[in-house]
Design a protein around this motif. Structure first.
Motif, PDB file in Angstrom:
ATOM      1  N   LEU A  78       0.658  -1.289   0.054  1.00 30.73           N
ATOM      2  CA  LEU A  78      -0.041   0.044  -0.070  1.00 30.73           C
ATOM      3  C   LEU A  78       0.822   1.103   0.083  1.00 30.73           C
ATOM      4  N   LEU A  79       1.897   1.226   0.734  1.00 28.74           N
ATOM      5  CA  LEU A  79       2.803   2.275   0.865  1.00 28.74           C
ATOM      6  C   LEU A  79       3.588   2.536  -0.641  1.00 28.74           C
ATOM      7  N   LEU A  80       4.199   1.473  -1.154  1.00 25.87           N
ATOM      8  CA  LEU A  80       4.626   1.559  -2.475  1.00 25.87           C
ATOM      9  C   LEU A  80       3.841   2.102  -3.470  1.00 25.87           C
ATOM     10  N   GLU A  81       2.389   1.612  -3.181  1.00 27.37           N
ATOM     11  CA  GLU A  81       1.423   2.022  -3.969  1.00 27.37           C
ATOM     12  C   GLU A  81       1.075   3.456  -4.132  1.00 27.37           C
ATOM     13  N   ALA A  82       1.316   4.197  -2.824  1.00 29.55           N
ATOM     14  CA  ALA A  82       1.034   5.577  -2.797  1.00 29.55           C
ATOM     15  C   ALA A  82       2.214   6.322  -3.138  1.00 29.55           C
ATOM     16  N   ILE A  83       3.590   5.851  -3.084  1.00 29.05           N
ATOM     17  CA  ILE A  83       4.621   6.496  -3.468  1.00 29.05           C
ATOM     18  C   ILE A  83       4.584   6.536  -5.170  1.00 29.05           C
ATOM     19  N   SER A  84       4.062   5.333  -5.524  1.00 33.85           N
ATOM     20  CA  SER A  84       4.123   5.401  -6.905  1.00 33.85           C
ATOM     21  C   SER A  84       3.062   6.363  -7.604  1.00 33.85           C
ATOM     22  N   LYS A  85       2.305   7.030  -6.929  1.00 34.94           N
ATOM     23  CA  LYS A  85       1.387   7.969  -7.537  1.00 34.94           C
ATOM     24  C   LYS A  85       2.114   9.287  -7.643  1.00 34.94           C
ATOM     25  N   HIS A  86       3.238   9.555  -7.162  1.00 33.02           N
ATOM     26  CA  HIS A  86       4.013  10.737  -7.154  1.00 33.02           C
ATOM     27  C   HIS A  86       5.327  10.813  -7.707  1.00 33.02           C
ATOM     28  N   PHE A 112       7.737  13.334  -0.337  1.00 33.89           N
ATOM     29  CA  PHE A 112       7.503  13.628   1.049  1.00 33.89           C
ATOM     30  C   PHE A 112       7.202  14.868   0.957  1.00 33.89           C
ATOM     31  N   ARG A 113       7.752  15.980  -0.058  1.00 32.89           N
ATOM     32  CA  ARG A 113       7.322  17.143  -0.297  1.00 32.89           C
ATOM     33  C   ARG A 113       5.981  17.561  -0.530  1.00 32.89           C
ATOM     34  N   LEU A 114       5.609  16.519  -1.627  1.00 29.70           N
ATOM     35  CA  LEU A 114       4.414  16.650  -2.250  1.00 29.70           C
ATOM     36  C   LEU A 114       3.381  16.202  -1.063  1.00 29.70           C
ATOM     37  N   LEU A 115       3.546  15.215  -0.248  1.00 25.84           N
ATOM     38  CA  LEU A 115       2.594  14.856   0.677  1.00 25.84           C
ATOM     39  C   LEU A 115       2.649  16.072   1.817  1.00 25.84           C
ATOM     40  N   ALA A 116       3.545  16.779   2.328  1.00 27.07           N
ATOM     41  CA  ALA A 116       3.478  17.989   3.167  1.00 27.07           C
ATOM     42  C   ALA A 116       2.684  19.071   2.351  1.00 27.07           C
ATOM     43  N   GLU A 117       2.951  19.216   1.070  1.00 27.34           N
ATOM     44  CA  GLU A 117       2.034  20.234   0.456  1.00 27.34           C
ATOM     45  C   GLU A 117       0.655  20.079   0.365  1.00 27.34           C
ATOM     46  N   SER A 118       0.322  18.725   0.479  1.00 26.72           N
ATOM     47  CA  SER A 118      -1.075  18.381   0.522  1.00 26.72           C
ATOM     48  C   SER A 118      -1.673  18.514   1.730  1.00 26.72           C
ATOM     49  N   ALA A 119      -0.941  18.185   2.693  1.00 25.04           N
ATOM     50  CA  ALA A 119      -1.077  18.110   4.160  1.00 25.04           C
ATOM     51  C   ALA A 119      -1.462  19.691   4.373  1.00 25.04           C
ATOM     52  N   PHE A 120      -0.611  20.537   3.893  1.00 26.73           N
ATOM     53  CA  PHE A 120      -0.672  21.881   4.096  1.00 26.73           C
ATOM     54  C   PHE A 120      -1.851  22.593   3.677  1.00 26.73           C
ATOM     55  N   LYS A 121      -2.236  22.168   2.360  1.00 27.86           N
ATOM     56  CA  LYS A 121      -3.355  22.653   1.621  1.00 27.86           C
ATOM     57  C   LYS A 121      -4.671  22.161   2.453  1.00 27.86           C
ATOM     58  N   THR A 122      -4.693  21.023   2.980  1.00 24.12           N
ATOM     59  CA  THR A 122      -5.939  20.389   4.035  1.00 24.12           C
ATOM     60  C   THR A 122      -5.956  21.282   5.082  1.00 24.12           C
ATOM     61  N   CYS A 123      -4.694  21.354   5.542  1.00 25.13           N
ATOM     62  CA  CYS A 123      -5.104  22.196   7.080  1.00 25.13           C
ATOM     63  C   CYS A 123      -5.371  23.479   6.805  1.00 25.13           C
ATOM     64  N   GLN A 124      -5.083  24.215   5.734  1.00 21.88           N
ATOM     65  CA  GLN A 124      -5.546  25.464   5.556  1.00 21.88           C
ATOM     66  C   GLN A 124      -6.915  25.682   5.441  1.00 21.88           C
ATOM     67  N   CYS A 125      -7.302  24.659   4.524  1.00 25.92           N
ATOM     68  CA  CYS A 125      -8.866  24.715   4.125  1.00 25.92           C
ATOM     69  C   CYS A 125      -9.833  24.219   5.452  1.00 25.92           C
ATOM     70  N   ARG A 126      -9.145  23.151   6.126  1.00 29.40           N
ATOM     71  CA  ARG A 126      -9.983  22.973   7.370  1.00 29.40           C
ATOM     72  C   ARG A 126      -9.929  24.097   8.416  1.00 29.40           C
ATOM     73  N   LEU A 127      -8.972  24.945   8.557  1.00 31.87           N
ATOM     74  CA  LEU A 127      -8.815  26.175   9.359  1.00 31.87           C
ATOM     75  C   LEU A 127     -10.096  26.998   8.887  1.00 31.87           C
ATOM     76  N   ILE A 128      -9.978  27.445   7.600  1.00 32.94           N
ATOM     77  CA  ILE A 128     -10.903  28.198   6.962  1.00 32.94           C
ATOM     78  C   ILE A 128     -12.421  27.774   7.416  1.00 32.94           C
ATOM     79  N   GLU A 129     -12.714  26.508   6.965  1.00 30.90           N
ATOM     80  CA  GLU A 129     -13.820  25.808   7.226  1.00 30.90           C
ATOM     81  C   GLU A 129     -14.246  26.365   8.836  1.00 30.90           C
ATOM     82  N   ASN A 130     -13.226  25.882   9.691  1.00 34.74           N
ATOM     83  CA  ASN A 130     -13.483  25.953  11.173  1.00 34.74           C
ATOM     84  C   ASN A 130     -14.041  27.624  11.549  1.00 34.74           C
TER      85      ASN A 130
END
Length: 188
Positions: free
Chosen positions: A5-13, A126-144
């Motif tokens: 599952l991890l290797l599959e997740a990595i292969s998407k990027h 891992f940079r792409l994951l961090a960027e995605s997590a940061f975007k999600t965090c920003q959206c959640r903060l704005i929603e809250n």
């Protein structure tokens, strides 16, 4: 070891060679954890990033009144951790535990840093994951800050469609910032 599952997740990027995949897998540790078992508690230093193979984890803080505030759920295929604790070796300000019996992969911070040098594509991953997590965090903060509770609940349902039926209502309420009683009112 169940790294597919991890290797599959990595292969998407990024595309790893067979040797690079073997190196990544060699640095992972597998762990089974029971429902409600802690992986991290407040004031501990997180040593590993956690990737969920099966089950579900959650991260949360507890305020001075003893109220839990859930920051994230990590179902199968997701990473979870206290980045400040992991990267800066500072005491954690949160807890991470298992919502259900789970299987996870652990990657130490040192091994992750080693991967950046040995397999530069992993730094991109891992940079792409961090960027995605940061975007999600920003959206959640704005929603809250700006959305009414019903719309925050609907957003939760979109973000975690596989969890909506399996999570306790009190966890969902904590995540969207309402009481379980109020959640019952808005969801009918």
């Amino acid at each position: 070891m169940k790294p597919d599952l991890l290797l599959e997740a990595i292969s998407k990027h990024v595309k790893l060679t067979n040797d690079e995949e073997k190196l990544v897998v060699s640095l992972l540790k597998e762990k089974k954890i029971k429902k409600k078992q802690y992986l991290l508690q407040e004031k501990e230093i997180q040593k590993y990033g956690f990737f969920v193979i099966s089950g579900c984890l959650r991260s949360y803080s507890i305020d001075k009144n003893g109220i839990e505030h859930i920051l994230q759920f990590a179902p199968s295929g997701w990473w979870i951790g206290d980045m400040s604790s992991l990267k800066d070796e500072k005491p954690s300000v949160m807890y991470i535990d298992a919502v259900s019996d789970s299987e996870i992969l652990l990657l130490s911070n040192n091994d992750q840093n080693y991967l950046y040098e040995a397999v530069p594509k992993m730094e991109r991953f891992f940079r792409l994951l961090a960027e995605s997590a940061f975007k999600t965090c920003q959206c959640r903060l704005i929603e809250n800050l700006s959305l009414p509770a019903k719309e925050r609940y609907e957003s939760f349902c979109r973000r975690y469609p596989t969890l909506i039926q399996s999570l306790p209502k009190k966890h969902i309420a904590s995540y969207i910032g309402v009481t379980p009683e109020f959640l019952s009112k808005i969801t009918g």
